[in-house]
Design an enzyme around this catalytic site. Structure first.
Site, PDB file in Angstrom:
ATOM      1  N   ASP A  21      54.748  91.290 -41.016  1.00 44.47           N
ATOM      2  CA  ASP A  21      53.815  90.206 -41.326  1.00 44.47           C
ATOM      3  C   ASP A  21      53.690  90.075 -42.840  1.00 44.47           C
ATOM      4  O   ASP A  21      53.352  91.042 -43.516  1.00 44.47           O
ATOM      5  CB  ASP A  21      52.457  90.566 -40.685  1.00 44.47           C
ATOM      6  CG  ASP A  21      51.353  89.602 -41.091  1.00 44.47           C
ATOM      7  OD1 ASP A  21      51.689  88.465 -41.487  1.00 44.47           O
ATOM      8  OD2 ASP A  21      50.176  89.991 -41.011  1.00 44.47           O
ATOM      9  N   ASN A  23      51.811  87.505 -44.420  1.00 51.01           N
ATOM     10  CA  ASN A  23      50.624  86.804 -44.913  1.00 51.01           C
ATOM     11  C   ASN A  23      49.304  87.368 -44.391  1.00 51.01           C
ATOM     12  O   ASN A  23      48.259  86.740 -44.512  1.00 51.01           O
ATOM     13  CB  ASN A  23      50.724  85.301 -44.621  1.00 51.01           C
ATOM     14  CG  ASN A  23      50.836  85.027 -43.128  1.00 51.01           C
ATOM     15  OD1 ASN A  23      50.800  85.953 -42.320  1.00 51.01           O
ATOM     16  ND2 ASN A  23      50.979  83.774 -42.759  1.00 51.01           N
ATOM     17  N   ASP A  25      48.050  87.730 -41.419  1.00 51.09           N
ATOM     18  CA  ASP A  25      47.331  87.189 -40.251  1.00 51.09           C
ATOM     19  C   ASP A  25      47.548  88.055 -39.010  1.00 51.09           C
ATOM     20  O   ASP A  25      47.108  87.701 -37.916  1.00 51.09           O
ATOM     21  CB  ASP A  25      47.731  85.726 -39.976  1.00 51.09           C
ATOM     22  CG  ASP A  25      49.180  85.586 -39.537  1.00 51.09           C
ATOM     23  OD1 ASP A  25      49.919  86.602 -39.529  1.00 51.09           O
ATOM     24  OD2 ASP A  25      49.591  84.462 -39.195  1.00 51.09           O
ATOM     25  N   ASP A  29      56.344  87.299 -39.224  1.00 51.61           N
ATOM     26  CA  ASP A  29      56.806  85.959 -39.590  1.00 51.61           C
ATOM     27  C   ASP A  29      58.153  86.016 -40.311  1.00 51.61           C
ATOM     28  O   ASP A  29      58.676  87.092 -40.591  1.00 51.61           O
ATOM     29  CB  ASP A  29      55.749  85.238 -40.447  1.00 51.61           C
ATOM     30  CG  ASP A  29      55.227  86.147 -41.552  1.00 51.61           C
ATOM     31  OD1 ASP A  29      56.067  86.804 -42.208  1.00 51.61           O
ATOM     32  OD2 ASP A  29      53.996  86.227 -41.757  1.00 51.61           O
ATOM     33  N   ASP A 199      69.651  83.771 -23.243  1.00 57.12           N
ATOM     34  CA  ASP A 199      68.634  84.270 -22.329  1.00 57.12           C
ATOM     35  C   ASP A 199      68.965  83.932 -20.870  1.00 57.12           C
ATOM     36  O   ASP A 199      69.292  82.774 -20.569  1.00 57.12           O
ATOM     37  CB  ASP A 199      67.303  83.602 -22.721  1.00 57.12           C
ATOM     38  CG  ASP A 199      66.114  84.240 -22.067  1.00 57.12           C
ATOM     39  OD1 ASP A 199      65.849  85.409 -22.361  1.00 57.12           O
ATOM     40  OD2 ASP A 199      65.443  83.565 -21.269  1.00 57.12           O
ATOM     41  N   GLU A 256      72.771  87.223 -21.717  1.00 50.70           N
ATOM     42  CA  GLU A 256      71.898  88.138 -20.991  1.00 50.70           C
ATOM     43  C   GLU A 256      72.090  87.776 -19.524  1.00 50.70           C
ATOM     44  O   GLU A 256      71.624  86.729 -19.064  1.00 50.70           O
ATOM     45  CB  GLU A 256      70.436  87.957 -21.400  1.00 50.70           C
ATOM     46  CG  GLU A 256      69.569  89.054 -20.799  1.00 50.70           C
ATOM     47  CD  GLU A 256      68.144  88.617 -20.495  1.00 50.70           C
ATOM     48  OE1 GLU A 256      67.287  89.479 -20.338  1.00 50.70           O
ATOM     49  OE2 GLU A 256      67.889  87.399 -20.397  1.00 50.70           O
ATOM     50  N   ASP A 330      62.471  93.977 -23.732  1.00 49.36           N
ATOM     51  CA  ASP A 330      62.053  94.053 -22.330  1.00 49.36           C
ATOM     52  C   ASP A 330      62.064  95.491 -21.807  1.00 49.36           C
ATOM     53  O   ASP A 330      61.711  95.726 -20.655  1.00 49.36           O
ATOM     54  CB  ASP A 330      63.021  93.244 -21.441  1.00 49.36           C
ATOM     55  CG  ASP A 330      62.969  91.757 -21.709  1.00 49.36           C
ATOM     56  OD1 ASP A 330      61.882  91.243 -22.015  1.00 49.36           O
ATOM     57  OD2 ASP A 330      64.034  91.109 -21.603  1.00 49.36           O
TER      58      ASP A 330
HETATM   59  C1  GLC Z   1      64.750  87.248 -20.576  1.00 43.25           C
HETATM   60  C2  GLC Z   1      63.998  87.720 -21.796  1.00 43.25           C
HETATM   61  C3  GLC Z   1      62.593  87.999 -21.396  1.00 43.25           C
HETATM   62  C4  GLC Z   1      61.969  86.721 -20.880  1.00 43.25           C
HETATM   63  C5  GLC Z   1      62.802  86.114 -19.763  1.00 43.25           C
HETATM   64  C6  GLC Z   1      62.414  84.703 -19.499  1.00 43.25           C
HETATM   65  O1  GLC Z   1      64.854  88.239 -19.626  1.00 43.25           O
HETATM   66  O2  GLC Z   1      64.635  88.821 -22.362  1.00 43.25           O
HETATM   67  O3  GLC Z   1      61.858  88.533 -22.450  1.00 43.25           O
HETATM   68  O4  GLC Z   1      60.686  86.974 -20.431  1.00 43.25           O
HETATM   69  O5  GLC Z   1      64.166  86.091 -20.063  1.00 43.25           O
HETATM   70  O6  GLC Z   1      62.786  83.878 -20.564  1.00 43.25           O
END
Ligand code: GLC
Length: 548
Positions: A21, A23, A25, A29, A199, A256, A330
């Site tokens: 971070d 700034n 908050d 960032d 993703d 992924e 995750d």
């Molecule tokens: C993937 C991401 C996870 C997210 C999911 C939905 O598994 O790594 O963090 O919640 O997709 O987008």
């Protein structure tokens, strides 16, 4: 074997919200990331992957995107992004962006339009179905508990969401959706980014027929991923993406791929380059799961882990490419999960786990803080948790079905949940999420200075990968019949061979007879986590020999 820059890369994953971070908050960032680039560069990292930084209502911490071409206010502006990219490139590193296109946020303009009426121009951007007998169209359950369908009053139909209801699934069978996504990707590529982490990309092509899936005893829903993963047009859509976007740039792409099998991975990451560079597979993350999935405190049985990883190492050899990871946003911290995070063995076991992974074939990923041996944090109540997945599973397994008591569940959430504490020095303000109380002993400033720290051990591992081609391209052979507490394998090229020995326990063990000669005739130690040598294999010892 064909060489490629992304095969030689080492990737560092940043979860921007809890990285740095600038700034005060309490929320990480982009300017914070810029401040830490020298630290990352010094580790030897060549590629940075940032988790989503786009506009998002944060129902799933940035994985619910409401504008793909804008930056989340809390993280900064597009000017900050341009500066970040420039600063990364100036240091000779590359930037990989998170691409979340299985779903959008329900606040994305496409969905706001889509839900207005059945004949809206954007209706078919998403997946809408009529109720069946007044209920959900199928019995599919979402990844984050409950049904994968949400009823929408305005039009009397359900829409599909494989994650939370605020993450409606896009309809990839609609060519207009694919074009929108490809145009958006091209826009980022033209900005000069160097790749995408995609993703849940294995879920984009939905089944041709929408019908009920099998339900486990005592459960209401059928896990949607089992029906939707690796769908009928999956590879066709990725090949189209490759032709229209990816092949026009020099990118690292990693999918992924939830529910991916080895056979499927050979298609996704095939060396002919028609789809992706590599995938994240999750079989090794499931070795300590049971009938409640990851929500259990089942212990690791090392032969199970070896079986999975050795099979993937051998299975993709020459035909595709592996990614190597223990941690990500995750997953729990590996030193707490499969090492030993209490006291004297934390450092040794963190270094052992790093060695075990980094000597394999594939592109290694380091998740922020892993290089410091960061540990899981303990939660005693769900009110301390932020993550929607944890909140929902608590209701499921404690309140509703009473599978676990409160204490058991909090223990499991602490061990397996996605909430992750922040690093010391993260902010000058009040952090949005707790800092692990052990930050005084586990922190970056001290470790960079200490030549024996976990950080500097990672640095050496990464340096070795750059020096020794056998670590990147050599053939992998697991010695599966050796001691069940040891992970032993070799890597070989035409003129070099290395032997990797990792002790996953606090026991002192004998060198197995099958490798005794190799050890005796070794030509030196490339790296090890003890300073001296011993006849025995010591607690959590990792040693890499050059051998014949
Ligand atoms: C993937 C991401 C996870 C997210 C999911 C939905 O598994 O790594 O963090 O919640 O997709 O987008």
């Amino acid at each position: 074997m064909q060489k490629a820059w992304w095969k030689e890369a080492v990737v560092y994953q940043i979860y921007p919200r809890s990285f740095m971070d600038s700034n005060g908050d309490g929320i990480g960032d982009l300017q914070g990331i810029i401040k830490k680039l020298d630290y990352i560069k010094n580790l030897g990292i060549t590629v940075i992957w940032v988790s989503p930084i786009y506009k998002s209502p944060n129902k799933d911490n940035g994985y619910d995107i409401s504008d793909y071409q804008d930056i989340m206010d809390e993280f900064g502006t597009m000017e900050d992004f341009d500066e970040l990219l420039k600063e990364i490139h100036q240091r000779g590193m590359k930037l990989v962006m998170d691409l979340v296109v299985n779903h959008t946020s329900d606040q994305h303009k496409w969905f706001l339009e889509s839900r207005k009426s059945k004949d809206n121009k954007y209706r078919d951007y998403y997946i809408w179905k009529d109720p069946v007998d007044g209920h959900e169209p199928t019995n599919w359950g979402s990844y984050f508990s409950g049904s994968a369908w949400q009823f929408d009053e305005t039009t009397g139909q359900y829409y599909l969401h494989q994650f939370v209801p605020e993450q409606p699934d896009l309809n990839w069978d609609n060519p207009v959706v694919r074009k929108e996504v490809f145009d958006m990707m091209t826009w980022w590529c033209e900005k000069g980014i160097d790749g995408f982490r995609m993703d849940v990309i294995s879920l984009i092509s939905k089944p041709e027929e929408y019908k009920d899936g099998p339900v486990k005893e005592g459960e209401k829903y059928s896990f949607c991923g089992a029906v939707t993963a690796n769908g009928p047009h999956e590879h066709e859509y990725l090949q189209e993406m490759n032709q229209k976007v990816l092949s026009r740039y020099n990118l690292l792409t990693v999918g992924e791929t939830s529910c991916v099998t080895l056979e499927e991975a050979k298609k996704y990451a095939r060396s002919d380059g028609k789809e992706l560079s590599m995938v994240f597979q999750f079989e090794h993350m499931d070795v300590d799961s049971d009938e409640h999935g990851k929500w259990t405190d089942k212990k690791l049985y090392l032969p199970d882990l070896k079986e999975v990883l050795n099979r993937w190492q051998k299975g993709l050899e020459e035909v595709a490419w592996n990614s190597l990871f223990w941690d990500n946003h995750d997953q729990p911290r590996v030193v707490s999960r499969w090492g030993n995070d209490s006291g004297e063995y934390r450092e040794l076991s963190a270094k052992m786990l790093a060695t075990c992974l980094h000597m394999m074939q594939g592109t290694p990923y380091v998740y922020q803080g892993e290089e410091l041996g960061m540990t899981n944090m303990h939660f005693s109540d769900v009110s301390e948790c932020d993550d929607i997945e944890e909140k929902n599973i608590y209701i499921d397994l404690v309140t509703d079905t009473k599978v676990y008591t409160h204490d058991q569940m909090m223990d499991i959430i602490s061990k397996k949940g996605r909430d992750d504490s922040e690093n010391a020095g993260f902010t000058t303000g009040t952090p949005w999420f707790a800092v692990n109380p052990n930050y005084k002993t586990i922190n970056a400033a001290a470790q960079v200075e200490d030549p024996d720290s976990i950080y500097n051990y990672y640095r050496k591992l990464i340096e070795l990968r750059k020096e020794e081609e056998v670590i990147v391209y050599g053939t992998f052979d697991g010695l599966e019949d050796a001691d069940e507490n040891l992970y032993i394998y070799t890597r070989s090229s035409e003129n070099k061979k290395i032997l990797v020995i990792c002790n996953f326990t606090e026991k002192e063990l004998d060198v197995p007879a099958s490798i005794a000669d190799m050890v005796k005739e070794n030509r030196g130690i490339l790296i090890g986590n003890y300073k001296d040598i011993s006849e025995k294999i010591r607690p959590y010892e990792a040693v890499v020999y050059l051998t014949k």
